[in-house]
Design a protein around this motif. Sequence first.
Motif, PDB file in Angstrom:
ATOM      1  N   GLY A 193      50.901  37.994  43.395  1.00 41.47           N
ATOM      2  CA  GLY A 193      50.998  36.705  42.730  1.00 41.47           C
ATOM      3  C   GLY A 193      51.939  36.843  41.546  1.00 41.47           C
ATOM      4  N   GLN A 194      52.388  35.728  41.038  1.00 42.14           N
ATOM      5  CA  GLN A 194      53.256  35.750  39.865  1.00 42.14           C
ATOM      6  C   GLN A 194      52.820  34.664  38.904  1.00 42.14           C
ATOM      7  OE1 GLN A 194      57.183  35.059  41.460  1.00 42.14           O
ATOM      8  NE2 GLN A 194      57.048  32.864  41.154  1.00 42.14           N
ATOM      9  N   LYS A 195      52.989  34.953  37.625  1.00 42.45           N
ATOM     10  CA  LYS A 195      52.710  33.955  36.592  1.00 42.45           C
ATOM     11  C   LYS A 195      53.760  34.098  35.504  1.00 42.45           C
ATOM     12  CE  LYS A 195      49.396  37.050  34.441  1.00 42.45           C
ATOM     13  NZ  LYS A 195      48.029  37.354  34.200  1.00 42.45           N
ATOM     14  N   ARG A 196      54.097  32.980  34.910  1.00 40.88           N
ATOM     15  CA  ARG A 196      55.083  32.995  33.844  1.00 40.88           C
ATOM     16  C   ARG A 196      54.382  33.295  32.537  1.00 40.88           C
ATOM     17  NH1 ARG A 196      60.089  32.408  33.343  1.00 40.88           N
ATOM     18  NH2 ARG A 196      60.449  31.554  35.401  1.00 40.88           N
ATOM     19  N   GLN A 197      54.966  34.209  31.791  1.00 38.38           N
ATOM     20  CA  GLN A 197      54.466  34.563  30.461  1.00 38.38           C
ATOM     21  C   GLN A 197      55.679  34.570  29.537  1.00 38.38           C
ATOM     22  OE1 GLN A 197      52.749  38.559  29.762  1.00 38.38           O
ATOM     23  NE2 GLN A 197      50.822  37.419  29.571  1.00 38.38           N
ATOM     24  N   GLY A 198      55.866  33.464  28.821  1.00 38.82           N
ATOM     25  CA  GLY A 198      57.077  33.334  28.016  1.00 38.82           C
ATOM     26  C   GLY A 198      58.272  33.235  28.938  1.00 38.82           C
ATOM     27  N   ARG A 199      59.232  34.133  28.760  1.00 40.19           N
ATOM     28  CA  ARG A 199      60.426  34.137  29.599  1.00 40.19           C
ATOM     29  C   ARG A 199      60.312  35.098  30.764  1.00 40.19           C
ATOM     30  NH1 ARG A 199      65.418  34.764  25.659  1.00 40.19           N
ATOM     31  NH2 ARG A 199      66.280  35.352  27.661  1.00 40.19           N
ATOM     32  N   SER A 200      59.188  35.808  30.846  1.00 41.03           N
ATOM     33  CA  SER A 200      59.012  36.819  31.894  1.00 41.03           C
ATOM     34  C   SER A 200      58.124  36.321  33.018  1.00 41.03           C
ATOM     35  CB  SER A 200      58.362  38.078  31.310  1.00 41.03           C
ATOM     36  OG  SER A 200      59.185  38.663  30.342  1.00 41.03           O
ATOM     37  N   LEU A 201      58.373  36.850  34.209  1.00 40.38           N
ATOM     38  CA  LEU A 201      57.462  36.652  35.329  1.00 40.38           C
ATOM     39  C   LEU A 201      56.630  37.919  35.452  1.00 40.38           C
ATOM     40  CD1 LEU A 201      59.660  34.960  38.080  1.00 40.38           C
ATOM     41  CD2 LEU A 201      57.776  33.957  36.796  1.00 40.38           C
ATOM     42  N   ILE A 202      55.326  37.744  35.436  1.00 40.91           N
ATOM     43  CA  ILE A 202      54.399  38.871  35.563  1.00 40.91           C
ATOM     44  C   ILE A 202      53.866  38.870  36.985  1.00 40.91           C
ATOM     45  CG2 ILE A 202      52.306  39.956  34.677  1.00 40.91           C
ATOM     46  CD1 ILE A 202      54.593  39.697  32.604  1.00 40.91           C
ATOM     47  N   TYR A 203      53.962  39.995  37.642  1.00 39.29           N
ATOM     48  CA  TYR A 203      53.506  40.131  39.025  1.00 39.29           C
ATOM     49  C   TYR A 203      52.217  40.939  39.065  1.00 39.29           C
ATOM     50  CZ  TYR A 203      57.952  38.218  40.402  1.00 39.29           C
ATOM     51  OH  TYR A 203      59.018  37.375  40.562  1.00 39.29           O
ATOM     52  N   THR A 204      51.309  40.500  39.924  1.00 39.65           N
ATOM     53  CA  THR A 204      50.018  41.189  40.094  1.00 39.65           C
ATOM     54  C   THR A 204      49.733  41.340  41.577  1.00 39.65           C
ATOM     55  OG1 THR A 204      48.857  39.078  40.000  1.00 39.65           O
ATOM     56  CG2 THR A 204      49.000  40.326  37.942  1.00 39.65           C
ATOM     57  N   ALA A 205      49.011  42.392  41.919  1.00 37.86           N
ATOM     58  CA  ALA A 205      48.546  42.569  43.289  1.00 37.86           C
ATOM     59  C   ALA A 205      47.419  41.576  43.541  1.00 37.86           C
ATOM     60  CB  ALA A 205      48.049  44.001  43.491  1.00 37.86           C
ATOM     61  N   ASP A 206      47.366  41.025  44.727  1.00 35.20           N
ATOM     62  CA  ASP A 206      46.282  40.128  45.111  1.00 35.20           C
ATOM     63  C   ASP A 206      45.227  40.972  45.815  1.00 35.20           C
ATOM     64  OD1 ASP A 206      44.551  38.301  46.372  1.00 35.20           O
ATOM     65  OD2 ASP A 206      46.121  36.791  46.435  1.00 35.20           O
ATOM     66  N   TYR A 207      44.231  41.394  45.036  1.00 32.76           N
ATOM     67  CA  TYR A 207      43.196  42.288  45.559  1.00 32.76           C
ATOM     68  C   TYR A 207      42.359  41.626  46.644  1.00 32.76           C
ATOM     69  CZ  TYR A 207      44.435  45.191  41.606  1.00 32.76           C
ATOM     70  OH  TYR A 207      45.128  45.957  40.718  1.00 32.76           O
ATOM     71  N   ALA A 208      42.080  40.338  46.510  1.00 33.82           N
ATOM     72  CA  ALA A 208      41.274  39.648  47.517  1.00 33.82           C
ATOM     73  C   ALA A 208      42.001  39.638  48.867  1.00 33.82           C
ATOM     74  CB  ALA A 208      40.970  38.223  47.062  1.00 33.82           C
ATOM     75  N   ARG A 209      43.308  39.423  48.818  1.00 33.67           N
ATOM     76  CA  ARG A 209      44.098  39.410  50.056  1.00 33.67           C
ATOM     77  C   ARG A 209      44.121  40.801  50.684  1.00 33.67           C
ATOM     78  NH1 ARG A 209      46.352  35.855  53.791  1.00 33.67           N
ATOM     79  NH2 ARG A 209      48.359  36.615  54.430  1.00 33.67           N
ATOM     80  N   MET A 210      44.281  41.825  49.859  1.00 39.37           N
ATOM     81  CA  MET A 210      44.299  43.183  50.392  1.00 39.37           C
ATOM     82  C   MET A 210      42.932  43.562  50.940  1.00 39.37           C
ATOM     83  SD  MET A 210      46.398  45.312  51.146  1.00 39.37           S
ATOM     84  CE  MET A 210      46.771  46.972  51.530  1.00 39.37           C
ATOM     85  N   ASP A 211      41.864  43.170  50.258  1.00 41.46           N
ATOM     86  CA  ASP A 211      40.516  43.418  50.780  1.00 41.46           C
ATOM     87  C   ASP A 211      40.330  42.743  52.132  1.00 41.46           C
ATOM     88  OD1 ASP A 211      39.737  44.986  48.646  1.00 41.46           O
ATOM     89  OD2 ASP A 211      38.644  43.379  47.626  1.00 41.46           O
ATOM     90  N   ALA A 212      40.837  41.525  52.255  1.00 42.09           N
ATOM     91  CA  ALA A 212      40.728  40.810  53.526  1.00 42.09           C
ATOM     92  C   ALA A 212      41.504  41.530  54.623  1.00 42.09           C
ATOM     93  CB  ALA A 212      41.236  39.369  53.375  1.00 42.09           C
ATOM     94  N   LEU A 213      42.668  42.068  54.280  1.00 44.64           N
ATOM     95  CA  LEU A 213      43.467  42.805  55.254  1.00 44.64           C
ATOM     96  C   LEU A 213      42.744  44.075  55.691  1.00 44.64           C
ATOM     97  CD1 LEU A 213      46.061  43.227  56.878  1.00 44.64           C
ATOM     98  CD2 LEU A 213      47.074  44.270  54.827  1.00 44.64           C
ATOM     99  N   VAL A 214      42.237  44.826  54.739  1.00 50.26           N
ATOM    100  CA  VAL A 214      41.511  46.061  55.079  1.00 50.26           C
ATOM    101  C   VAL A 214      40.261  45.713  55.895  1.00 50.26           C
ATOM    102  CG1 VAL A 214      40.227  48.022  54.142  1.00 50.26           C
ATOM    103  CG2 VAL A 214      42.434  47.381  53.156  1.00 50.26           C
ATOM    104  N   GLY A 215      39.569  44.651  55.509  1.00 51.41           N
ATOM    105  CA  GLY A 215      38.402  44.220  56.267  1.00 51.41           C
ATOM    106  C   GLY A 215      38.762  43.859  57.699  1.00 51.41           C
TER     107      GLY A 215
END
Length: 116
Positions: A63-85
């Motif tokens: 996922g991505q979110k704007r923080q000031g002028r930067s884009l912050i990227y994060t892993a989507d743990y729920a999506r990865m859990d669903a994939l592993v499941g």
Amino acid sequence: MKSSSAVDALASLAHENRLAIFRLLVQAGKAGLPAGAIAERLGIPNSSLSFHLAHLNRAGLVGQKRQGRSLIYTADYARMDALVGFLMENCCEAAACAPAADGDVSAPALRKGLTT
């Protein structure tokens, strides 16, 4: 998770740079990382990084979110859990799996968050 979604997610991870990006974001935790930090840590040019991040984002793995002028990227743990499941569904024909000979924990134990 549907098979088509699993295929999209796995295809997205089936590239060395995208896999490295995803693993780095998993390590970064919920705070995530700005694109510049990802590029610097992995030595990926910004133009290539944007392409790979967009690919991971379309697959729902980051996922991505704007923080000031930067884009912050994060892993989507729920999506990865669903994939592993999805991958581990019906593991060992619903029987308890024995730990591997090298001491790794079994798949059902991993799903429960247990370690040996």
